[in-house]
Motif scaffolding. Structure first.
Motif, PDB file in Angstrom:
ATOM      1  N   SER A 184      33.252  33.467  39.271  1.00  0.00           N
ATOM      2  CA  SER A 184      33.151  32.539  40.402  1.00  0.00           C
ATOM      3  C   SER A 184      33.569  33.144  41.724  1.00  0.00           C
ATOM      4  O   SER A 184      33.006  32.834  42.765  1.00  0.00           O
ATOM      5  CB  SER A 184      34.001  31.290  40.140  1.00  0.00           C
ATOM      6  OG  SER A 184      33.501  30.615  39.016  1.00  0.00           O
ATOM      7  N   PHE A 185      34.576  34.039  41.720  1.00  0.00           N
ATOM      8  CA  PHE A 185      35.139  34.474  43.003  1.00  0.00           C
ATOM      9  C   PHE A 185      35.141  35.975  43.244  1.00  0.00           C
ATOM     10  O   PHE A 185      35.406  36.411  44.354  1.00  0.00           O
ATOM     11  CB  PHE A 185      36.563  33.927  43.161  1.00  0.00           C
ATOM     12  CG  PHE A 185      36.601  32.426  43.185  1.00  0.00           C
ATOM     13  CD1 PHE A 185      35.997  31.722  44.218  1.00  0.00           C
ATOM     14  CD2 PHE A 185      37.195  31.714  42.156  1.00  0.00           C
ATOM     15  CE1 PHE A 185      36.008  30.329  44.233  1.00  0.00           C
ATOM     16  CE2 PHE A 185      37.205  30.335  42.160  1.00  0.00           C
ATOM     17  CZ  PHE A 185      36.624  29.636  43.196  1.00  0.00           C
ATOM     18  N   ASN A 186      34.916  36.777  42.213  1.00  0.00           N
ATOM     19  CA  ASN A 186      34.867  38.219  42.458  1.00  0.00           C
ATOM     20  C   ASN A 186      33.425  38.682  42.263  1.00  0.00           C
ATOM     21  O   ASN A 186      32.975  38.909  41.143  1.00  0.00           O
ATOM     22  CB  ASN A 186      35.811  38.972  41.511  1.00  0.00           C
ATOM     23  CG  ASN A 186      35.901  40.454  41.858  1.00  0.00           C
ATOM     24  OD1 ASN A 186      34.991  41.001  42.480  1.00  0.00           O
ATOM     25  ND2 ASN A 186      36.985  41.098  41.460  1.00  0.00           N
ATOM     26  N   LYS A 187      32.718  38.811  43.376  1.00  0.00           N
ATOM     27  CA  LYS A 187      31.291  39.160  43.306  1.00  0.00           C
ATOM     28  C   LYS A 187      31.085  40.671  43.326  1.00  0.00           C
ATOM     29  O   LYS A 187      29.968  41.151  43.267  1.00  0.00           O
ATOM     30  CB  LYS A 187      30.527  38.510  44.478  1.00  0.00           C
ATOM     31  CG  LYS A 187      30.696  37.001  44.568  1.00  0.00           C
ATOM     32  CD  LYS A 187      30.091  36.277  43.365  1.00  0.00           C
ATOM     33  CE  LYS A 187      30.198  34.775  43.527  1.00  0.00           C
ATOM     34  NZ  LYS A 187      29.878  34.017  42.303  1.00  0.00           N
ATOM     35  N   LYS A 192      35.212  41.698  50.434  1.00  0.00           N
ATOM     36  CA  LYS A 192      35.221  40.462  51.215  1.00  0.00           C
ATOM     37  C   LYS A 192      35.482  39.274  50.298  1.00  0.00           C
ATOM     38  O   LYS A 192      34.905  39.191  49.206  1.00  0.00           O
ATOM     39  CB  LYS A 192      33.875  40.282  51.925  1.00  0.00           C
ATOM     40  CG  LYS A 192      33.675  41.304  53.018  1.00  0.00           C
ATOM     41  CD  LYS A 192      32.404  41.049  53.802  1.00  0.00           C
ATOM     42  CE  LYS A 192      32.341  42.070  54.927  1.00  0.00           C
ATOM     43  NZ  LYS A 192      31.063  42.382  55.389  1.00  0.00           N
ATOM     44  N   THR A 193      36.351  38.392  50.746  1.00  0.00           N
ATOM     45  CA  THR A 193      36.586  37.134  50.025  1.00  0.00           C
ATOM     46  C   THR A 193      36.514  36.028  51.079  1.00  0.00           C
ATOM     47  O   THR A 193      36.437  36.318  52.279  1.00  0.00           O
ATOM     48  CB  THR A 193      37.990  37.099  49.378  1.00  0.00           C
ATOM     49  OG1 THR A 193      38.963  36.922  50.415  1.00  0.00           O
ATOM     50  CG2 THR A 193      38.309  38.367  48.600  1.00  0.00           C
ATOM     51  N   LYS A 194      36.587  34.769  50.628  1.00  0.00           N
ATOM     52  CA  LYS A 194      36.535  33.670  51.605  1.00  0.00           C
ATOM     53  C   LYS A 194      37.737  33.737  52.546  1.00  0.00           C
ATOM     54  O   LYS A 194      37.654  33.369  53.708  1.00  0.00           O
ATOM     55  CB  LYS A 194      36.516  32.330  50.869  1.00  0.00           C
ATOM     56  CG  LYS A 194      35.110  31.909  50.482  1.00  0.00           C
ATOM     57  CD  LYS A 194      35.108  30.444  50.112  1.00  0.00           C
ATOM     58  CE  LYS A 194      34.408  30.267  48.789  1.00  0.00           C
ATOM     59  NZ  LYS A 194      34.723  29.060  48.105  1.00  0.00           N
ATOM     60  N   ALA A 195      38.882  34.215  52.033  1.00  0.00           N
ATOM     61  CA  ALA A 195      40.081  34.298  52.869  1.00  0.00           C
ATOM     62  C   ALA A 195      40.163  35.616  53.632  1.00  0.00           C
ATOM     63  O   ALA A 195      40.931  35.726  54.580  1.00  0.00           O
ATOM     64  CB  ALA A 195      41.331  34.124  52.005  1.00  0.00           C
ATOM     65  N   LYS A 234      41.156  29.892  44.160  1.00  0.00           N
ATOM     66  CA  LYS A 234      39.799  30.029  44.689  1.00  0.00           C
ATOM     67  C   LYS A 234      39.483  31.333  45.429  1.00  0.00           C
ATOM     68  O   LYS A 234      38.777  31.358  46.429  1.00  0.00           O
ATOM     69  CB  LYS A 234      39.414  28.812  45.549  1.00  0.00           C
ATOM     70  CG  LYS A 234      39.562  27.486  44.812  1.00  0.00           C
ATOM     71  CD  LYS A 234      38.525  26.495  45.251  1.00  0.00           C
ATOM     72  CE  LYS A 234      38.573  25.176  44.505  1.00  0.00           C
ATOM     73  NZ  LYS A 234      38.735  25.275  43.059  1.00  0.00           N
ATOM     74  N   GLY A 235      40.036  32.431  44.893  1.00  0.00           N
ATOM     75  CA  GLY A 235      39.485  33.730  45.250  1.00  0.00           C
ATOM     76  C   GLY A 235      40.069  34.504  46.407  1.00  0.00           C
ATOM     77  O   GLY A 235      39.423  35.415  46.927  1.00  0.00           O
ATOM     78  N   PRO A 278      37.300  37.441  55.154  1.00  0.00           N
ATOM     79  CA  PRO A 278      35.852  37.595  55.407  1.00  0.00           C
ATOM     80  C   PRO A 278      35.472  38.952  55.989  1.00  0.00           C
ATOM     81  O   PRO A 278      34.311  39.350  55.911  1.00  0.00           O
ATOM     82  CB  PRO A 278      35.549  36.447  56.388  1.00  0.00           C
ATOM     83  CG  PRO A 278      36.871  36.074  56.978  1.00  0.00           C
ATOM     84  CD  PRO A 278      37.906  36.382  55.956  1.00  0.00           C
ATOM     85  N   PHE A 279      36.447  39.666  56.585  1.00  0.00           N
ATOM     86  CA  PHE A 279      36.129  40.991  57.143  1.00  0.00           C
ATOM     87  C   PHE A 279      36.503  42.109  56.168  1.00  0.00           C
ATOM     88  O   PHE A 279      36.477  43.280  56.512  1.00  0.00           O
ATOM     89  CB  PHE A 279      36.855  41.179  58.488  1.00  0.00           C
ATOM     90  CG  PHE A 279      36.514  40.099  59.475  1.00  0.00           C
ATOM     91  CD1 PHE A 279      35.222  39.979  59.972  1.00  0.00           C
ATOM     92  CD2 PHE A 279      37.465  39.173  59.863  1.00  0.00           C
ATOM     93  CE1 PHE A 279      34.889  38.967  60.856  1.00  0.00           C
ATOM     94  CE2 PHE A 279      37.139  38.153  60.745  1.00  0.00           C
ATOM     95  CZ  PHE A 279      35.843  38.046  61.245  1.00  0.00           C
ATOM     96  N   GLY A 280      36.898  41.718  54.977  1.00  0.00           N
ATOM     97  CA  GLY A 280      37.259  42.733  53.975  1.00  0.00           C
ATOM     98  C   GLY A 280      38.764  42.848  53.846  1.00  0.00           C
ATOM     99  O   GLY A 280      39.489  42.790  54.852  1.00  0.00           O
ATOM    100  N   GLN A 281      39.219  43.024  52.599  1.00  0.00           N
ATOM    101  CA  GLN A 281      40.651  43.152  52.324  1.00  0.00           C
ATOM    102  C   GLN A 281      41.132  44.463  52.924  1.00  0.00           C
ATOM    103  O   GLN A 281      40.660  45.542  52.544  1.00  0.00           O
ATOM    104  CB  GLN A 281      40.825  43.086  50.794  1.00  0.00           C
ATOM    105  CG  GLN A 281      41.922  43.901  50.185  1.00  0.00           C
ATOM    106  CD  GLN A 281      43.281  43.277  50.453  1.00  0.00           C
ATOM    107  OE1 GLN A 281      43.457  42.415  51.298  1.00  0.00           O
ATOM    108  NE2 GLN A 281      44.256  43.746  49.732  1.00  0.00           N
ATOM    109  N   PRO A 282      42.050  44.426  53.908  1.00  0.00           N
ATOM    110  CA  PRO A 282      42.403  45.661  54.624  1.00  0.00           C
ATOM    111  C   PRO A 282      43.353  46.602  53.883  1.00  0.00           C
ATOM    112  O   PRO A 282      43.407  47.787  54.200  1.00  0.00           O
ATOM    113  CB  PRO A 282      43.075  45.143  55.904  1.00  0.00           C
ATOM    114  CG  PRO A 282      43.547  43.767  55.585  1.00  0.00           C
ATOM    115  CD  PRO A 282      42.710  43.236  54.467  1.00  0.00           C
TER     116      PRO A 282
END
Ligand SMILES: Cc1ncc(C[n+]2csc(CCOP(=O)(O)OP(=O)(O)O)c2C)c(N)n1
Ligand code: SF4
Length: 283
Positions: free
Chosen positions: A200-203, A138-141, A126-127, A143-147
Protein backbone atom coordinates in the motif's frame (compact mmCIF):
# COMPACT_ATOMS: atom_id res chain seq x y z
CA UNK A 1 4.47 -33.61 18.35
CA UNK A 2 3.95 -29.89 17.71
CA UNK A 3 2.47 -28.70 14.40
CA UNK A 4 1.85 -25.31 12.81
CA UNK A 5 -1.86 -25.76 13.54
CA UNK A 6 -1.10 -25.58 17.28
CA UNK A 7 -0.24 -21.92 16.75
CA UNK A 8 -3.75 -21.29 15.42
CA UNK A 9 -5.23 -19.74 12.32
CA UNK A 10 -6.76 -16.27 12.68
CA UNK A 11 -8.28 -13.70 10.38
CA UNK A 12 -5.86 -10.75 9.97
CA UNK A 13 -6.36 -7.04 9.33
CA UNK A 14 -3.43 -6.85 6.87
CA UNK A 15 -3.79 -5.86 3.20
CA UNK A 16 -3.90 -8.75 0.71
CA UNK A 17 -0.35 -9.17 -0.67
CA UNK A 18 1.35 -7.72 2.42
CA UNK A 19 4.62 -9.45 3.32
CA UNK A 20 3.44 -9.87 6.91
CA UNK A 21 1.30 -12.88 5.91
CA UNK A 22 4.36 -14.85 4.78
CA UNK A 23 6.39 -13.84 7.84
CA UNK A 24 3.60 -15.06 10.12
CA UNK A 25 3.66 -18.40 8.32
CA UNK A 26 7.45 -18.64 8.57
CA UNK A 27 7.38 -17.92 12.32
CA UNK A 28 4.79 -20.67 12.92
CA UNK A 29 6.75 -23.07 10.73
CA UNK A 30 10.00 -22.32 12.56
CA UNK A 31 8.55 -22.73 16.05
CA UNK A 32 6.68 -25.92 15.21
CA UNK A 33 9.82 -27.26 13.52
CA UNK A 34 11.79 -26.61 16.70
CA UNK A 35 9.23 -28.67 18.61
CA UNK A 36 8.31 -25.69 20.79
CA UNK A 37 4.76 -25.80 22.16
CA UNK A 38 2.83 -22.49 22.29
CA UNK A 39 3.07 -22.28 26.11
CA UNK A 40 6.90 -22.36 25.86
CA UNK A 41 7.02 -19.26 23.65
CA UNK A 42 6.61 -15.57 24.49
CA UNK A 43 6.24 -13.06 21.67
CA UNK A 44 6.84 -9.47 22.74
CA UNK A 45 5.72 -6.74 20.43
CA UNK A 46 5.49 -2.96 20.03
CA UNK A 47 3.05 -0.96 17.88
CA UNK A 48 2.47 -1.08 14.11
CA UNK A 49 1.27 -3.43 11.36
CA UNK A 50 4.11 -5.90 12.02
CA UNK A 51 3.47 -5.64 15.74
CA UNK A 52 0.04 -7.18 15.17
CA UNK A 53 1.68 -10.49 14.17
CA UNK A 54 1.65 -12.03 17.67
CA UNK A 55 -2.07 -11.23 17.95
CA UNK A 56 -2.59 -13.81 15.21
CA UNK A 57 -0.73 -16.56 17.07
CA UNK A 58 -1.75 -18.89 19.79
CA UNK A 59 1.06 -18.44 22.39
CA UNK A 60 2.07 -16.13 25.26
CA UNK A 61 2.31 -12.52 24.19
CA UNK A 62 2.93 -9.05 25.56
CA UNK A 63 2.28 -5.80 23.73
CA UNK A 64 4.57 -2.98 24.81
CA UNK A 65 4.67 0.69 23.91
CA UNK A 66 5.89 1.72 20.46
CA UNK A 67 9.59 0.79 20.25
CA UNK A 68 9.68 -0.83 23.67
CA UNK A 69 9.49 -4.53 22.85
CA UNK A 70 13.18 -5.21 23.60
CA UNK A 71 13.27 -3.98 27.22
CA UNK A 72 10.13 -5.97 28.00
CA UNK A 73 11.55 -9.04 26.25
CA UNK A 74 14.82 -8.66 28.17
CA UNK A 75 13.00 -8.51 31.50
CA UNK A 76 10.87 -11.53 30.67
CA UNK A 77 13.82 -13.60 29.60
CA UNK A 78 15.91 -12.72 32.67
CA UNK A 79 12.99 -13.54 34.96
CA UNK A 80 12.14 -16.80 33.23
CA UNK A 81 14.86 -18.46 31.13
CA UNK A 82 12.49 -21.35 30.57
CA UNK A 83 10.72 -19.26 27.95
CA UNK A 84 11.76 -18.82 24.33
CA UNK A 85 11.47 -15.04 24.06
CA UNK A 86 11.06 -13.38 20.68
CA UNK A 87 10.59 -9.65 20.10
CA UNK A 88 8.71 -9.05 16.87
CA UNK A 89 8.00 -5.65 15.36
CA UNK A 90 8.47 -3.29 12.42
CA UNK A 91 11.53 -1.37 11.27
CA UNK A 92 10.15 1.91 12.62
CA UNK A 93 9.37 0.33 15.97
CA UNK A 94 12.66 -1.58 16.22
CA UNK A 95 15.15 0.94 14.79
CA UNK A 96 13.34 4.30 15.08
CA UNK A 97 11.33 4.60 18.29
CA UNK A 98 13.26 1.63 19.71
CA UNK A 99 16.66 2.54 18.27
CA UNK A 100 18.46 2.98 21.56
CA UNK A 101 16.99 -0.27 22.89
CA UNK A 102 18.29 -1.99 19.77
CA UNK A 103 21.82 -0.75 20.49
CA UNK A 104 21.54 -1.78 24.15
CA UNK A 105 20.34 -5.26 23.16
CA UNK A 106 23.30 -5.70 20.80
CA UNK A 107 25.68 -4.75 23.61
CA UNK A 108 24.00 -6.81 26.33
CA UNK A 109 23.53 -10.02 24.39
CA UNK A 110 20.57 -11.39 26.38
CA UNK A 111 19.29 -14.64 24.92
CA UNK A 112 16.39 -13.27 22.90
CA UNK A 113 15.58 -13.06 19.20
CA UNK A 114 14.47 -9.93 17.36
CA UNK A 115 12.39 -10.42 14.23
CA UNK A 116 12.19 -7.02 12.53
CA UNK A 117 9.64 -6.84 9.71
CA UNK A 118 11.49 -4.35 7.51
CA UNK A 119 9.07 -2.79 5.00
CA UNK A 120 11.10 0.44 4.92
CA UNK A 121 8.07 2.59 5.84
CA UNK A 122 5.70 3.29 8.70
CA UNK A 123 2.83 1.11 7.45
CA UNK A 124 0.29 1.57 10.24
CA UNK A 125 0.45 5.37 10.10
CA UNK A 126 0.13 5.38 6.31
CA UNK A 127 3.58 5.38 4.82
CA UNK A 128 5.86 8.04 6.32
CA UNK A 129 9.59 7.35 5.93
CA UNK A 130 11.13 5.05 8.53
CA UNK A 131 14.84 4.82 9.46
CA UNK A 132 15.39 2.19 6.73
CA UNK A 133 13.64 4.11 3.92
CA UNK A 134 16.05 4.47 1.03
CA UNK A 135 17.46 7.95 0.55
CA UNK A 136 15.44 9.84 -2.06
CA UNK A 137 12.29 7.69 -1.85
CA UNK A 138 9.15 9.78 -2.16
CA UNK A 139 6.32 9.24 0.31
CA UNK A 140 3.18 11.27 1.04
CA UNK A 141 5.01 12.86 3.99
CA UNK A 142 8.30 13.28 2.08
CA UNK A 143 7.03 14.38 -1.38
CA UNK A 144 10.49 15.64 -2.41
CA UNK A 145 12.19 12.43 -1.36
CA UNK A 146 13.50 11.17 1.97
CA UNK A 147 16.64 13.30 2.50
CA UNK A 148 18.48 11.17 5.10
CA UNK A 149 20.76 8.21 4.58
CA UNK A 150 19.04 4.87 5.36
CA UNK A 151 19.93 3.11 8.59
CA UNK A 152 21.46 -0.32 7.97
CA UNK A 153 20.56 -2.52 10.99
CA UNK A 154 22.50 -5.52 9.72
CA UNK A 155 25.72 -3.52 9.29
CA UNK A 156 25.31 -1.89 12.71
CA UNK A 157 24.72 -5.27 14.36
CA UNK A 158 27.69 -6.81 12.55
CA UNK A 159 29.90 -3.84 13.49
CA UNK A 160 28.96 -4.35 17.15
CA UNK A 161 29.95 -8.01 16.88
CA UNK A 162 26.45 -9.20 17.69
CA UNK A 163 26.13 -12.93 18.23
CA UNK A 164 23.83 -13.70 15.32
CA UNK A 165 22.91 -11.37 12.47
CA UNK A 166 20.76 -12.50 9.55
CA UNK A 167 18.69 -10.99 6.77
CA UNK A 168 15.64 -12.82 5.45
CA UNK A 169 13.03 -12.15 2.76
CA UNK A 170 9.31 -12.70 3.14
CA UNK A 171 9.25 -14.05 -0.43
CA UNK A 172 11.35 -17.06 0.67
CA UNK A 173 9.34 -18.65 3.47
CA UNK A 174 11.30 -21.91 3.83
CA UNK A 175 14.64 -20.09 3.92
CA UNK A 176 13.25 -17.54 6.39
CA UNK A 177 11.87 -20.26 8.68
CA UNK A 178 15.35 -21.82 8.73
CA UNK A 179 16.95 -18.49 9.70
CA UNK A 180 14.40 -17.99 12.49
CA UNK A 181 15.20 -21.46 13.82
CA UNK A 182 18.94 -20.72 13.83
CA UNK A 183 18.28 -17.39 15.54
CA UNK A 184 16.17 -18.99 18.28
CA UNK A 185 18.80 -21.70 18.84
CA UNK A 186 21.57 -19.10 19.14
CA UNK A 187 22.46 -18.63 22.85
CA UNK A 188 22.49 -14.83 22.89
CA UNK A 189 20.90 -11.88 21.11
CA UNK A 190 19.92 -12.76 17.55
CA UNK A 191 18.67 -10.38 14.87
CA UNK A 192 16.71 -11.41 11.80
CA UNK A 193 15.98 -8.36 9.66
CA UNK A 194 13.20 -9.44 7.29
CA UNK A 195 12.65 -7.65 3.98
CA UNK A 196 8.93 -7.24 3.52
CA UNK A 197 6.94 -5.44 0.82
CA UNK A 198 4.25 -2.98 1.93
CA UNK A 199 1.96 -3.06 -1.09
CA UNK A 200 0.00 0.00 0.00
CA UNK A 201 2.70 2.53 0.87
CA UNK A 202 6.10 1.44 -0.41
CA UNK A 203 5.94 1.70 -4.19
CA UNK A 204 9.73 1.43 -4.60
CA UNK A 205 10.75 -1.74 -2.74
CA UNK A 206 8.05 -3.96 -4.24
CA UNK A 207 7.96 -7.75 -4.34
CA UNK A 208 9.40 -7.78 -7.87
CA UNK A 209 12.07 -5.20 -6.89
CA UNK A 210 13.27 -7.62 -4.20
CA UNK A 211 12.91 -10.69 -6.45
CA UNK A 212 15.31 -9.15 -8.98
CA UNK A 213 17.95 -8.44 -6.32
CA UNK A 214 17.74 -10.93 -3.47
CA UNK A 215 20.15 -13.88 -3.55
CA UNK A 216 21.09 -16.52 -0.97
CA UNK A 217 24.54 -16.47 0.58
CA UNK A 218 26.45 -19.63 -0.26
CA UNK A 219 28.89 -21.73 1.77
CA UNK A 220 31.77 -19.49 0.62
CA UNK A 221 30.51 -16.78 2.98
CA UNK A 222 32.07 -17.13 6.44
CA UNK A 223 29.88 -15.22 8.92
CA UNK A 224 32.56 -15.52 11.62
CA UNK A 225 34.99 -13.49 9.49
CA UNK A 226 34.48 -9.84 10.47
CA UNK A 227 35.63 -8.35 7.18
CA UNK A 228 33.40 -10.67 5.12
CA UNK A 229 30.46 -10.02 7.41
CA UNK A 230 30.84 -6.24 7.13
CA UNK A 231 31.20 -6.44 3.39
CA UNK A 232 28.01 -8.54 2.96
CA UNK A 233 26.14 -6.42 5.52
CA UNK A 234 26.74 -3.35 3.37
CA UNK A 235 25.61 -4.95 0.12
CA UNK A 236 22.17 -3.45 -0.48
CA UNK A 237 21.37 -2.21 -3.97
CA UNK A 238 21.62 -4.07 -7.25
CA UNK A 239 22.18 -7.26 -5.22
CA UNK A 240 20.95 -8.03 -1.72
CA UNK A 241 22.28 -11.09 0.13
CA UNK A 242 20.01 -13.06 2.47
CA UNK A 243 21.20 -15.61 5.03
CA UNK A 244 23.43 -15.50 8.11
CA UNK A 245 25.61 -12.42 7.62
CA UNK A 246 27.55 -12.42 10.90
CA UNK A 247 28.12 -14.74 13.82
CA UNK A 248 30.21 -14.27 16.96
CA UNK A 249 30.71 -16.38 20.02
CA UNK A 250 30.06 -14.07 22.94
CA UNK A 251 28.93 -15.14 26.40
CA UNK A 252 25.29 -14.21 26.94
CA UNK A 253 24.45 -11.42 29.41
CA UNK A 254 22.98 -14.01 31.79
CA UNK A 255 26.42 -15.58 32.33
CA UNK A 256 27.75 -12.35 33.83
CA UNK A 257 24.97 -11.75 36.38
CA UNK A 258 25.75 -13.63 39.62
CA UNK A 259 22.18 -13.22 40.94
CA UNK A 260 20.82 -15.28 38.07
CA UNK A 261 23.10 -18.22 38.90
CA UNK A 262 20.79 -19.02 41.84
CA UNK A 263 18.03 -20.04 39.46
CA UNK A 264 15.21 -18.25 37.63
CA UNK A 265 13.74 -15.20 39.39
CA UNK A 266 10.28 -16.41 38.43
CA UNK A 267 10.77 -19.60 40.47
CA UNK A 268 12.01 -17.90 43.66
CA UNK A 269 9.74 -17.10 46.57
CA UNK A 270 9.33 -13.46 47.48
CA UNK A 271 10.30 -12.37 51.00
CA UNK A 272 7.80 -9.53 51.44
CA UNK A 273 9.23 -8.46 54.83
CA UNK A 274 12.71 -8.06 53.36
CA UNK A 275 11.22 -6.13 50.43
CA UNK A 276 9.30 -3.84 52.82
CA UNK A 277 12.48 -3.18 54.82
CA UNK A 278 14.37 -2.21 51.64
CA UNK A 279 11.59 0.13 50.49
CA UNK A 280 11.33 1.70 53.97
CA UNK A 281 15.09 2.27 54.06
CA UNK A 282 14.63 4.79 51.22
CA UNK A 283 11.80 6.66 52.99
C1 LIG B 1 6.00 6.95 20.78
C2 LIG B 1 5.12 6.83 19.56
N1 LIG B 1 5.44 7.50 18.46
C3 LIG B 1 4.67 7.39 17.35
C4 LIG B 1 3.54 6.62 17.35
C5 LIG B 1 2.69 6.52 16.12
N2 LIG B 1 2.92 5.29 15.40
C6 LIG B 1 2.16 4.19 15.60
S1 LIG B 1 2.56 2.92 14.58
C7 LIG B 1 3.80 3.86 13.86
C8 LIG B 1 4.62 3.35 12.73
C9 LIG B 1 4.94 1.89 12.80
O1 LIG B 1 5.86 1.60 11.80
P1 LIG B 1 6.73 0.31 11.81
O2 LIG B 1 7.27 0.03 13.15
O3 LIG B 1 7.73 0.41 10.71
O4 LIG B 1 5.68 -0.86 11.55
P2 LIG B 1 4.71 -1.16 10.31
O5 LIG B 1 3.39 -0.52 10.65
O6 LIG B 1 5.34 -0.60 9.07
O7 LIG B 1 4.66 -2.64 10.29
C10 LIG B 1 3.87 5.12 14.42
C11 LIG B 1 4.83 6.19 14.00
C12 LIG B 1 3.23 5.92 18.53
N3 LIG B 1 2.20 5.08 18.59
N4 LIG B 1 4.01 6.04 19.64
S1 SF4 C 1 -0.28 -0.98 4.96
FE1 SF4 C 1 1.52 -2.08 4.26
S2 SF4 C 1 2.39 -3.06 6.10
FE2 SF4 C 1 0.27 -2.46 6.54
S3 SF4 C 1 -0.95 -4.28 6.12
FE3 SF4 C 1 -0.98 -2.99 4.28
S4 SF4 C 1 0.71 -3.76 3.03
FE4 SF4 C 1 1.03 -4.54 5.11
Amino acid sequence: MVGMEDYGQFETAWCPGCGNHAILKAVKKALAGLGLAPHEVLLVTGIGQAAKAPLYMNCNMFTGLHGRSLPAATGARLANPGLTVIAESGDGCSYGEGGNHFLAALRRNVNITLLAHDNQVYGLTKGQASPTTMQGMKTKAQPFGQPSLAFNPVAVAAAMRAGFVARGFSGEIEHLAGLIQEAVRHPGFALVDILQPCVSFNKLNTFSWYKERVYRLGPEHDPTDFAQAMSKAQEFGERIPIGVIARNDRPPFEAGVPGLARGPLAARSLDRDALRRIVESYA
